[in-house]
Each structure stands twice: as structure tokens, then as C-alpha cells.
Design a protein around this motif. Structure first.
Motif, PDB file in Angstrom:
ATOM      1  N   PRO A 263       0.782  -1.242   0.000  1.00 38.11           N
ATOM      2  CA  PRO A 263       0.000   0.000   0.000  1.00 38.11           C
ATOM      3  C   PRO A 263       0.805   1.279   0.000  1.00 38.11           C
ATOM      4  O   PRO A 263       0.252   2.355  -0.247  1.00 38.11           O
ATOM      5  N   TRP A 264       2.099   1.211   0.273  1.00 37.00           N
ATOM      6  CA  TRP A 264       2.886   2.438   0.377  1.00 37.00           C
ATOM      7  C   TRP A 264       3.607   2.820  -0.913  1.00 37.00           C
ATOM      8  O   TRP A 264       4.305   3.834  -0.946  1.00 37.00           O
ATOM      9  N   TRP A 265       3.485   2.013  -1.970  1.00 39.16           N
ATOM     10  CA  TRP A 265       4.093   2.426  -3.230  1.00 39.16           C
ATOM     11  C   TRP A 265       3.333   3.625  -3.788  1.00 39.16           C
ATOM     12  O   TRP A 265       2.103   3.645  -3.788  1.00 39.16           O
ATOM     13  N   PRO A 266       4.034   4.639  -4.287  1.00 36.86           N
ATOM     14  CA  PRO A 266       3.323   5.751  -4.933  1.00 36.86           C
ATOM     15  C   PRO A 266       2.676   5.284  -6.238  1.00 36.86           C
ATOM     16  O   PRO A 266       3.104   4.299  -6.849  1.00 36.86           O
ATOM     17  N   ALA A 267       1.651   5.994  -6.646  1.00 37.74           N
ATOM     18  CA  ALA A 267       0.951   5.638  -7.882  1.00 37.74           C
ATOM     19  C   ALA A 267       1.880   5.663  -9.085  1.00 37.74           C
ATOM     20  O   ALA A 267       1.638   4.980 -10.084  1.00 37.74           O
ATOM     21  N   SER A 268       2.967   6.418  -8.970  1.00 34.55           N
ATOM     22  CA  SER A 268       3.898   6.558 -10.093  1.00 34.55           C
ATOM     23  C   SER A 268       4.876   5.394 -10.222  1.00 34.55           C
ATOM     24  O   SER A 268       5.611   5.320 -11.215  1.00 34.55           O
ATOM     25  N   TYR A 269       4.915   4.480  -9.242  1.00 34.36           N
ATOM     26  CA  TYR A 269       5.896   3.387  -9.305  1.00 34.36           C
ATOM     27  C   TYR A 269       5.528   2.452 -10.453  1.00 34.36           C
ATOM     28  O   TYR A 269       4.468   1.808 -10.442  1.00 34.36           O
ATOM     29  N   ALA A 270       6.418   2.355 -11.432  1.00 30.38           N
ATOM     30  CA  ALA A 270       6.085   1.699 -12.695  1.00 30.38           C
ATOM     31  C   ALA A 270       5.789   0.219 -12.556  1.00 30.38           C
ATOM     32  O   ALA A 270       5.029  -0.344 -13.344  1.00 30.38           O
ATOM     33  N   PHE A 271       6.397  -0.464 -11.577  1.00 29.85           N
ATOM     34  CA  PHE A 271       6.254  -1.911 -11.476  1.00 29.85           C
ATOM     35  C   PHE A 271       5.091  -2.350 -10.582  1.00 29.85           C
ATOM     36  O   PHE A 271       4.814  -3.538 -10.471  1.00 29.85           O
ATOM     37  N   SER A 272       4.448  -1.413  -9.918  1.00 25.84           N
ATOM     38  CA  SER A 272       3.463  -1.779  -8.896  1.00 25.84           C
ATOM     39  C   SER A 272       2.262  -2.517  -9.480  1.00 25.84           C
ATOM     40  O   SER A 272       1.741  -2.154 -10.544  1.00 25.84           O
ATOM     41  N   VAL A 273       1.818  -3.560  -8.745  1.00 25.20           N
ATOM     42  CA  VAL A 273       0.550  -4.219  -9.067  1.00 25.20           C
ATOM     43  C   VAL A 273      -0.442  -4.041  -7.918  1.00 25.20           C
ATOM     44  O   VAL A 273      -1.444  -4.749  -7.852  1.00 25.20           O
ATOM     45  N   GLN A 274      -0.151  -3.104  -7.013  1.00 25.54           N
ATOM     46  CA  GLN A 274      -1.115  -2.768  -5.974  1.00 25.54           C
ATOM     47  C   GLN A 274      -2.325  -2.117  -6.641  1.00 25.54           C
ATOM     48  O   GLN A 274      -2.181  -1.181  -7.424  1.00 25.54           O
ATOM     49  N   PRO A 275      -3.535  -2.615  -6.371  1.00 24.24           N
ATOM     50  CA  PRO A 275      -4.710  -1.984  -6.994  1.00 24.24           C
ATOM     51  C   PRO A 275      -4.783  -0.501  -6.651  1.00 24.24           C
ATOM     52  O   PRO A 275      -4.396  -0.083  -5.556  1.00 24.24           O
ATOM     53  N   SER A 276      -5.245   0.272  -7.587  1.00 24.24           N
ATOM     54  CA  SER A 276      -5.388   1.703  -7.339  1.00 24.24           C
ATOM     55  C   SER A 276      -6.462   1.932  -6.277  1.00 24.24           C
ATOM     56  O   SER A 276      -7.242   1.036  -5.936  1.00 24.24           O
ATOM     57  N   ARG A 277      -6.497   3.130  -5.761  1.00 21.65           N
ATOM     58  CA  ARG A 277      -7.450   3.438  -4.702  1.00 21.65           C
ATOM     59  C   ARG A 277      -8.894   3.286  -5.164  1.00 21.65           C
ATOM     60  O   ARG A 277      -9.800   3.092  -4.357  1.00 21.65           O
ATOM     61  N   THR A 278      -9.103   3.403  -6.446  1.00 20.66           N
ATOM     62  CA  THR A 278     -10.451   3.208  -6.985  1.00 20.66           C
ATOM     63  C   THR A 278     -10.733   1.740  -7.288  1.00 20.66           C
ATOM     64  O   THR A 278     -11.804   1.409  -7.799  1.00 20.66           O
ATOM     65  N   GLY A 279      -9.765   0.878  -6.978  1.00 15.80           N
ATOM     66  CA  GLY A 279      -9.959  -0.554  -7.177  1.00 15.80           C
ATOM     67  C   GLY A 279      -9.549  -1.065  -8.529  1.00 15.80           C
ATOM     68  O   GLY A 279      -9.744  -2.242  -8.850  1.00 15.80           O
ATOM     69  N   GLY A 280      -8.959  -0.185  -9.340  1.00 15.64           N
ATOM     70  CA  GLY A 280      -8.573  -0.601 -10.681  1.00 15.64           C
ATOM     71  C   GLY A 280      -7.368  -1.532 -10.677  1.00 15.64           C
ATOM     72  O   GLY A 280      -6.444  -1.366  -9.888  1.00 15.64           O
ATOM     73  N   GLU A 281      -7.385  -2.526 -11.549  1.00 17.13           N
ATOM     74  CA  GLU A 281      -6.300  -3.500 -11.638  1.00 17.13           C
ATOM     75  C   GLU A 281      -5.191  -2.971 -12.524  1.00 17.13           C
ATOM     76  O   GLU A 281      -5.446  -2.377 -13.573  1.00 17.13           O
ATOM     77  N   ARG A 282      -3.956  -3.167 -12.103  1.00 17.72           N
ATOM     78  CA  ARG A 282      -2.809  -2.745 -12.902  1.00 17.72           C
ATOM     79  C   ARG A 282      -2.665  -3.658 -14.119  1.00 17.72           C
ATOM     80  O   ARG A 282      -2.977  -4.860 -14.055  1.00 17.72           O
ATOM     81  N   PRO A 283      -2.163  -3.135 -15.243  1.00 10.71           N
ATOM     82  CA  PRO A 283      -2.082  -3.960 -16.453  1.00 10.71           C
ATOM     83  C   PRO A 283      -1.197  -5.189 -16.295  1.00 10.71           C
ATOM     84  O   PRO A 283      -1.453  -6.224 -16.914  1.00 10.71           O
ATOM     85  N   GLN A 284      -0.143  -5.104 -15.465  1.00 20.16           N
ATOM     86  CA  GLN A 284       0.719  -6.270 -15.274  1.00 20.16           C
ATOM     87  C   GLN A 284      -0.050  -7.447 -14.662  1.00 20.16           C
ATOM     88  O   GLN A 284       0.295  -8.600 -14.914  1.00 20.16           O
ATOM     89  N   MET A 285      -1.061  -7.164 -13.847  1.00 20.68           N
ATOM     90  CA  MET A 285      -1.822  -8.253 -13.225  1.00 20.68           C
ATOM     91  C   MET A 285      -2.545  -9.091 -14.250  1.00 20.68           C
ATOM     92  O   MET A 285      -2.710 -10.301 -14.063  1.00 20.68           O
ATOM     93  N   ARG A 286      -2.973  -8.486 -15.340  1.00 19.50           N
ATOM     94  CA  ARG A 286      -3.660  -9.271 -16.371  1.00 19.50           C
ATOM     95  C   ARG A 286      -2.715 -10.291 -16.989  1.00 19.50           C
ATOM     96  O   ARG A 286      -3.135 -11.389 -17.369  1.00 19.50           O
ATOM     97  N   VAL A 287      -1.432  -9.933 -17.092  1.00 18.45           N
ATOM     98  CA  VAL A 287      -0.440 -10.886 -17.593  1.00 18.45           C
ATOM     99  C   VAL A 287      -0.158 -11.952 -16.538  1.00 18.45           C
ATOM    100  O   VAL A 287      -0.138 -13.153 -16.840  1.00 18.45           O
TER     101      VAL A 287
END
Length: 339
Positions: A308-332
């Protein structure tokens, strides 16, 4: 993950965690998950303030990735926080926090990898110092006795570096004997030096190659995997968002894969990450597909990173966004989870 799927996967997980490697069925990687970072943050603050300087996985985070179908989480921790003095008693407060993580993870069907995230150092002192090497042996003796038989794997050390491979091998031998002397048969992840890169596993410069140093390695408990890391950016450092060509990951794993097969050992890719652009996602997908095809040696992986402490800008993060959106890497990642 549905209950029906768990009844199929669990026997294999038990085999990976507590039985000799020879008994594990071959196939695609069986332990697949994510690093839940936070416990290693603010390393200069020893011990630091829990919840302000560092944080272990929350129940909500564990639930999120279990629901996604993952079955393992790698939990970074700082040696100095768990053991405030070399070869001294473990911190009851810190072990209590880790116990709570293990209990919550187990309730969600997740295995925990305890990752000593110290780069071969204790408070800045290298494990090449005899007193620090003795301390690492003591740390794992205590942790193994405490977590013996639980759904916990032991990550001996994150990314050792600045250490000759033969010197590191001698330390690892001592640590392994100490772990097995406790009666623990838990899975142990054994890193090499040189930041334990898969791409550099065969390189001989700077104190010899990991391949040569660990060619004859034996675990008294017969249940280990070599921990490797592999990022997809230009220098394999994991510090740039871009990736090489579509076969970058495959090419960087080929030699290590062949070596693992030649020595009849398993590997575990404990860190790898990619940006969320289309080119990186394709490269990530091809590397994971390669591991699927070589599941006889690649027993599992944990993506870097969530928390939860990664900033939204961290390129590798797969932490869901605060709105619950899934990061594209998770789909892979979903396409390559253990079945």
C-alpha cells in the motif's frame, strides 16, 4: 480461487514446502505470487516506528492477491528489526507481527516467504566479517525453530553482493546445516551473490560464478530452490520502466535454466518486474510462458511488487489503485498462475 481449485493445488504446495525436491510433481511453476513490500522500508531507522517507517502486509492486501488466484507472498523484513543484536534473542514484538502475517496469510491459503532484505549486510557490516556470518547462522537457527512445520518458506538473504561466490557458498552451507538441525524441513530459497541475477549466474568475474560455487550444493533436508532475480530493463537492475525486446526475459533466463537442469536443481524467481506499457507486457508474458514450459526446474515466482505504500507513479506496482482498478501487469500474471 475456488475451493475446488485449492483441493488440487494444496498437495503440491505441501510437497514444495516440506518434502524433498524429488517428490514434487513436474509441471508449470506451483508457487506463484507477489512481493508485498513495506517491511524493509526506511532501513536506516533501526528499529523505526511500525506503521510509520515500515509496514507488513495487511489482511486486505493478502485477501486481494489470494482472491486473484495467487498462493504465495514474499514478505521483506529487516534483519536488524527482527534481531536487534547479532546472535542475540529475536525481538518478541517483531516476531509477533510476523506471526500475525503468517496466520492471516494461512487463513487466505497463502504461503509466506520470509525474506531477509539486507543485501548481505547487518547495520552496514558485511557477512564476510566472521561475527556477522555467525549472526546470520544464529538468526536462521532461531527463525527455523520458530516457524518449523508452518506454511512458511525461508528466504536466506535478499541480493547479496560484494562477496566472492565461494565465500558466500561457505556461509550458506553453515546456515543450511543450522536450519536443518532444528528439524525444520521448510522450503529454503538459496540466493547467489552478484545480486543473485539469473542473467549473471554464470559470470565468473568478481569472485567466481554462482554456477561454479553452487554446482555441488546439497541441502541436508533435500528441500530447496536457488533464488534468482531478473528484471527486464536495459541493465537488469529494475530501476528503469522500459524493457528490451520481446525475448529479453527469455534470453536472460536461458543459461540459468540450462544450469538448473544440468545440476538437477530447482529455481525460484523471487523478483522480476516490468512497466505497464504494451512492449513490457509482451516481454513479461513471454518470459512467464518460458517458465511455464520449463516448470521442471522453475518451481515458482513472486512478482515485484505490491504494497500500500508504493506511490501511484511506481512503474512496477501491481497494488490496486485506490479506486480498485487493476494494474495492467496483473492481467499478464493471471495467465500464468499455478493451476
Amino acid at each position: 480461487m475456488t475451493g475446488g481449485v485449492r483441493t488440487v493445488v494444496l498437495p503440491l504446495l505441501v510437497a514444495l514446502l516440506s518434502s524433498p525436491a524429488a517428490s514434487v510433481a513436474q509441471g508449470r511453476p506451483q508457487l506463484t505470487g507477489v512481493n508485498l513490500a513495506g517491511g524493509e522500508f526506511k532501513p536506516g531507522r533501526r528499529p523505526g516506528v511500525y506503521g510509520k517507517d515500515y509496514l507488513y502486509p495487511r489482511d486486505a492486501d493478502l485477501a486481494t492477491f489470494a482472491k486473484a488466484g495467487m498462493n504465495v507472498v514474499r514478505v521483506p523484513l529487516r534483519w536488524e528489526r527482527v534481531q536487534p543484536g547479532l546472535s542475540q534473542a529475536l525481538s518478541p514484538e517483531e516476531v509477533g507481527r510476523l506471526d500475525a502475517v503468517v496466520a492471516r496469510a494461512s487463513a487466505h491459503g497463502l504461503t509466506v516467504i520470509l525474506d531477509v532484505h539486507n543485501y548481505g549486510r547487518y547495520a552496514g557490516r558485511s557477512v564476510t566479517e566472521p561475527v556477522v556470518a555467525d549472526g546470520l547462522v544464529d538468526l536462521w537457527r532461531r527463525l527455523a525453530a520458530h516457524y518449523r512445520g508452518q506454511r512458511v518458506a525461508f528466504g536466506l538473504m535478499n541480493e547479496p553482493h560484494g562477496i566472492a561466490a565461494t565465500d558466500w557458498r561457505r556461509i550458506v552451507d553453515r546456515v543450511m546445516r543450522a536450519i536443518r538441525a532444528t528439524g525444520a524441513r521448510n522450503l529454503v530459497l538459496v540466493p547467489g551473490t552478484k545480486w543473485t541475477g539469473a542473467h549473471s549466474w554464470m559470470r565468473t568475474g568478481g569472485g567466481g560464478s554462482n554456477a561454479d560455487a553452487f554446482a555441488g550444493f546439497r541441502d541436508p533436508g533435500g528441500n530447496f530452490a536457488f533464488e534468482m532475480h531478473q528484471y527486464l530493463d536495459s541493465d537488469s537492475s529494475g530501476t528503469h520502466p522500459g524493457c528490451g525486446g520481446p525475448d529479453t526475459g527469455v534470453d536472460r533466463l536461458r543459461a540459468a535454466t540450462a544450469w538448473l537442469r544440468s545440476v538437477r536443481a530447482r529455481g525460484f524467481l523471487a523478483e522480476f518486474g516490468a512497466g505497464g506499457d504494451a512492449a513490457c507486457l509482451a516481454t513479461l508474458d513471454r518470459m512467464l510462458a518460458y517458465m511455464d514450459r520449463n516448470g521442471d526446474v522453475w518451481s515458482g515466482w513472486t512478482y515485484w511488487a505490491a504494497g500500500p505504500w508504493w506511490p501511484a507513479s511506481y512503474a512496477f506496482s501491481v497494488q490496486p489503485s485506490r479506486t480498485g482498478g487493476e494494474r495492467p501487469q496483473m492481467r499478464v500474471l493471471r495467465r500464468h498462475l499455478a493451476r
